[in-house]
Design a protein around this motif. Sequence first.
Motif, short mmCIF file in Angstrom:
data_model
loop_
_atom_site.label_atom_id
_atom_site.label_comp_id
_atom_site.label_asym_id
_atom_site.label_seq_id
_atom_site.Cartn_x
_atom_site.Cartn_y
_atom_site.Cartn_z
N VAL A 28 -1.62 84.41 12.09
CA VAL A 28 -0.54 83.60 11.55
C VAL A 28 -1.06 82.67 10.45
CG1 VAL A 28 0.80 83.62 13.69
CG2 VAL A 28 -0.82 81.75 13.28
N ILE A 29 -0.12 82.21 9.63
CA ILE A 29 -0.37 81.10 8.72
C ILE A 29 0.37 79.92 9.33
CG2 ILE A 29 0.05 80.15 6.43
CD1 ILE A 29 -0.12 82.99 5.35
N ALA A 30 -0.33 78.81 9.47
CA ALA A 30 0.26 77.61 10.05
C ALA A 30 -0.08 76.42 9.18
CB ALA A 30 -0.28 77.39 11.47
N MET A 31 0.65 75.34 9.38
CA MET A 31 0.37 74.10 8.66
C MET A 31 -0.40 73.16 9.59
SD MET A 31 1.27 74.03 5.56
CE MET A 31 1.17 72.29 5.23
N SER A 32 -1.61 72.84 9.20
CA SER A 32 -2.44 71.90 9.94
C SER A 32 -2.29 70.52 9.29
CB SER A 32 -3.89 72.34 9.90
OG SER A 32 -4.75 71.31 10.32
N LYS A 33 -2.21 69.51 10.12
CA LYS A 33 -2.09 68.14 9.61
C LYS A 33 -3.28 67.77 8.73
CE LYS A 33 -1.58 63.44 11.35
NZ LYS A 33 -1.52 62.62 12.55
N ASN A 34 -4.47 68.19 9.14
CA ASN A 34 -5.70 67.80 8.44
C ASN A 34 -6.17 68.80 7.39
OD1 ASN A 34 -5.91 65.47 10.03
ND2 ASN A 34 -6.91 66.62 11.64
N TYR A 35 -5.79 70.09 7.53
CA TYR A 35 -6.37 71.12 6.67
C TYR A 35 -5.35 71.87 5.82
CZ TYR A 35 -10.31 70.20 9.71
OH TYR A 35 -11.31 69.59 10.39
N GLY A 36 -4.07 71.54 5.93
CA GLY A 36 -3.05 72.25 5.14
C GLY A 36 -2.77 73.62 5.72
N LYS A 37 -2.51 74.59 4.83
CA LYS A 37 -2.22 75.96 5.29
C LYS A 37 -3.50 76.61 5.78
CE LYS A 37 1.58 76.77 2.14
NZ LYS A 37 2.02 77.46 0.94
N ILE A 38 -3.42 77.18 6.99
CA ILE A 38 -4.58 77.85 7.56
C ILE A 38 -4.16 79.23 8.06
CG2 ILE A 38 -5.93 75.80 8.14
CD1 ILE A 38 -4.78 75.91 10.95
N LEU A 39 -5.04 80.19 7.92
CA LEU A 39 -4.82 81.56 8.37
C LEU A 39 -5.73 81.77 9.58
CD1 LEU A 39 -3.61 84.42 7.67
CD2 LEU A 39 -5.74 84.82 6.45
N LYS A 40 -5.13 81.91 10.76
CA LYS A 40 -5.90 81.97 12.00
C LYS A 40 -5.24 82.91 13.00
CE LYS A 40 -8.70 78.74 10.59
NZ LYS A 40 -10.05 79.04 10.22
N LYS A 41 -5.95 83.15 14.10
CA LYS A 41 -5.47 83.98 15.21
C LYS A 41 -4.95 83.07 16.32
CE LYS A 41 -7.40 87.51 18.26
NZ LYS A 41 -8.64 88.27 18.50
N VAL A 42 -3.80 83.42 16.90
CA VAL A 42 -3.23 82.63 18.00
C VAL A 42 -4.09 82.86 19.23
CG1 VAL A 42 -1.21 82.22 19.45
CG2 VAL A 42 -0.91 82.80 17.04
N ASP A 43 -4.61 81.77 19.80
CA ASP A 43 -5.51 81.84 20.95
C ASP A 43 -4.84 81.35 22.24
OD1 ASP A 43 -8.16 82.35 21.99
OD2 ASP A 43 -8.44 80.18 22.10
N TYR A 44 -3.85 80.45 22.12
CA TYR A 44 -3.24 79.84 23.30
C TYR A 44 -1.88 79.27 22.91
CZ TYR A 44 -2.62 76.26 26.97
OH TYR A 44 -2.13 75.48 27.98
N ILE A 45 -0.89 79.45 23.79
CA ILE A 45 0.45 78.90 23.57
C ILE A 45 0.89 78.20 24.84
CG2 ILE A 45 2.87 79.42 23.05
CD1 ILE A 45 1.89 82.02 21.69
N ASP A 46 1.34 76.95 24.70
CA ASP A 46 1.89 76.20 25.83
C ASP A 46 3.30 75.74 25.45
OD1 ASP A 46 2.62 74.35 27.81
OD2 ASP A 46 0.54 73.67 28.08
N LEU A 47 4.30 76.48 25.94
CA LEU A 47 5.69 76.17 25.59
C LEU A 47 6.15 74.86 26.22
CD1 LEU A 47 7.26 79.73 25.83
CD2 LEU A 47 6.61 78.48 23.77
N ASP A 48 5.59 74.49 27.37
CA ASP A 48 5.97 73.23 28.03
C ASP A 48 5.54 72.02 27.20
OD1 ASP A 48 7.15 74.58 30.17
OD2 ASP A 48 5.26 74.63 31.30
N LYS A 49 4.33 72.09 26.64
CA LYS A 49 3.82 70.98 25.82
C LYS A 49 4.16 71.15 24.34
CE LYS A 49 -0.05 69.90 28.87
NZ LYS A 49 -1.51 69.79 28.97
N ASN A 50 4.76 72.31 24.00
CA ASN A 50 5.16 72.59 22.63
C ASN A 50 3.97 72.60 21.65
OD1 ASN A 50 7.28 73.33 20.90
ND2 ASN A 50 7.35 71.26 20.05
#
Length: 97
Positions: A28-50
């Motif tokens: 995925v491409i995601a927006m990091s608060k500290n690094y801007g746009k980053i291209l990474k692999k999803v490693d963990y998802i916690d829907l309860d903590k969002n």
Amino acid sequence: MTPLYVPGDYILCKGIKDINEMKIGDIVIAMSKNYGKILKKVDYIDLDKNICRLKGLNPESLSTEEMGNIPLDRPFYKVLFRLKKGPRLKPQSKIRI
């Protein structure tokens, strides 16, 4: 080890509207608060903590700890396809057919 994705590669992405579309292992491409746009692999998802955690595709990339948790309410784009940057061809003075 070289990065999986390099500058000059073209990637086709789809915006993730429903977070349930995102799965562990997706690139995925995601927006990091500290690094801007980053291209990474999803490693963990916690829907309860969002939140989710992302992992680099190269040992030299940012660590999961350096990136921290990424809130799921930020924009995410799932990578569907990559077209690798090819070697540049030298112009030929004569073309034989």
